[in-house]
Design an enzyme around this catalytic site. Structure first.
Site, PDB file in Angstrom:
ATOM      1  N   THR A   1       0.839  -1.199   0.000  1.00 51.07           N
ATOM      2  CA  THR A   1       0.000   0.000   0.000  1.00 51.07           C
ATOM      3  C   THR A   1       0.876   1.251   0.000  1.00 51.07           C
ATOM      4  O   THR A   1       1.983   1.227   0.539  1.00 51.07           O
ATOM      5  CB  THR A   1      -0.876  -0.033   1.267  1.00 51.07           C
ATOM      6  OG1 THR A   1      -1.824  -1.079   1.129  1.00 51.07           O
ATOM      7  CG2 THR A   1      -1.606   1.281   1.508  1.00 51.07           C
TER       8      THR A   1
ATOM      9  N   GLY B   1     -10.397  -2.865   3.239  1.00 48.18           N
ATOM     10  CA  GLY B   1      -9.405  -2.870   4.313  1.00 48.18           C
ATOM     11  C   GLY B   1      -9.397  -1.562   5.074  1.00 48.18           C
ATOM     12  O   GLY B   1     -10.331  -0.763   4.995  1.00 48.18           O
TER      13      GLY B   1
ATOM     14  N   THR C   1       0.005   1.222   6.687  1.00 41.29           N
ATOM     15  CA  THR C   1      -0.001   0.076   5.773  1.00 41.29           C
ATOM     16  C   THR C   1       0.132  -1.176   6.611  1.00 41.29           C
ATOM     17  O   THR C   1       0.571  -1.111   7.758  1.00 41.29           O
ATOM     18  CB  THR C   1       1.145   0.180   4.747  1.00 41.29           C
ATOM     19  OG1 THR C   1       1.132  -1.002   3.926  1.00 41.29           O
ATOM     20  CG2 THR C   1       2.505   0.315   5.399  1.00 41.29           C
TER      21      THR C   1
HETATM   22  N1  ASP Z   1      -3.643  -2.268   4.631  1.00 37.76           N
HETATM   23  C1  ASP Z   1      -3.986  -2.802   3.338  1.00 37.76           C
HETATM   24  C2  ASP Z   1      -5.262  -3.580   3.439  1.00 37.76           C
HETATM   25  O1  ASP Z   1      -5.394  -4.357   4.366  1.00 37.76           O
HETATM   26  C3  ASP Z   1      -2.933  -3.658   2.745  1.00 37.76           C
HETATM   27  C4  ASP Z   1      -1.555  -3.079   2.730  1.00 37.76           C
HETATM   28  O2  ASP Z   1      -1.217  -2.187   3.474  1.00 37.76           O
HETATM   29  O3  ASP Z   1      -0.770  -3.551   1.904  1.00 37.76           O
HETATM   30  O4  ASP Z   1      -6.070  -3.453   2.565  1.00 37.76           O
END
Ligand code: ASP
Length: 305
Positions: free
Chosen positions: A172, A202, A223
């Protein structure tokens, strides 16, 4: 008196392998350069975080925009949020499938709509009405991700995968900025988690979870494994530590400790206050980050507490 600008960006937190380090550093550095140009000419923190995130959405290295992880059905579904610390206006999109730059759609919502959050087709319709081009979902899918999903699903069918191991990539992207007028803003954009169920949303695009900005506290972008982050409303939790008088460096690290201790979560966070103090922390092996102030610029893939 004008404030000295500050920009901090991240490109995910996980056990990033050595052969992906250069691409991540390049990606966050490019985003930093673009966002900084906005701040340097006196532009707003809001514009700076939008432009920085667009660069990373356009970069296939990251799990945002084209090149994102695929969901269980082999589709890209994107979430993004942008928030203005001066006014608390925010715009979010969830589960969009036909936008290359969901953060641009989020910005249109912030600027043009009385509402804060749009999902799916409604979000895409609003984006199109405001002049953003729609694309085919296949245009967002790249061969690397088709192979990754196939491999993941084959492995899961045989052995049952740990969906939430910290080795699973979290790419992310996000940015927090302080502009010359003393305003802060934050933006976060993601393709979510690999093999997610269609319709799963998410933390990234939810206010206070993956992103938050308030001039009275801080701008935050997170993230990592989204479900635990959501349960703690982690971005707002962190901002509240700042308004209680703590520094971003401390609050960022404390947020990661809280995430681990309370819900066994993992991830990374960037935090910036209106005084220009910032913190970067992660409880994963690596995190791609970069910052720029008037005095200094740095980028890296690990940050000591
Ligand atoms: N936090 C993001 C999610 O769970 C994923 C990520 O940070 O890569 O959608």
């Amino acid at each position: 008196m004008p404030t000295d600008p500050v920009l901090v960006v991240h490109g995910g937190a996980w056990a990033m392998p050595d052969d992906m380090v250069d691409a991540h550093i390049r990606g966050v550095t490019n985003a930093l350069a673009t966002g900084w140009r906005v701040l340097d000419r006196g532009g707003s923190a809001l514009d700076a975080v939008e432009e920085a995130v667009v660069i990373m959405e356009d970069d296939e290295t990251f799990d945002a925009g084209r090149g994102s992880f695929l969901n269980r059905d082999g589709k890209v579904q994107l979430d993004a949020l942008i928030m203005d610390g001066a006014t608390l206006r925010a715009g979010g999109v969830g589960c969009v499938e036909h936008l290359r730059n969901p953060v641009r759609a989020a910005r249109k919502i912030l600027s043009e709509s009385p509402h804060v959050y749009f999902v799916g087709e409604g979000a895409e319709k609003l984006a199109a009405e405001h002049g953003l081009p729609l694309c085919k979902n296949e245009d967002l899918v790249i061969p690397r991700e088709v192979a990754r999903l196939r491999e993941y699903q084959a492995e899961a069918a045989q052995h049952g995968n740990d969906l939430f191991a910290p080795t699973i990539s979290h790419d992310t992207v996000g940015a927090v900025a302080l502009d010359r007028n003393g305003n802060i803003a934050a933006a976060t954009s993601t393709g979510g988690t690999l093999n997610k169920a269609p319709g799963r949303l998410g933390d990234s695009s939810l206010i206070g979870c993956g992103c938050y900005a308030d001039n009275l506290s801080a701008a935050v972008s997170t993230t990592g494994w989204g479900e635990p982050i959501m349960k703690l409303v982690l971005a707002k939790w962190t901002a509240d530590r700042i308004s209680a008088g703590n520094l971003p460096e401390w609050a960022a690290q404390e947020a990661m400790n809280h995430l681990k201790q309370r819900v066994n979560g993992h991830g990374g966070i960037i935090v910036l206050n209106p005084q220009g103090h910032f913190g970067v922390a992660h409880n994963t092996p690596r995190m791609a980050w970069a910052y720029k102030t008037v005095q200094k610029q740095e980028a890296g893939i690990a940050r000591e507490a």
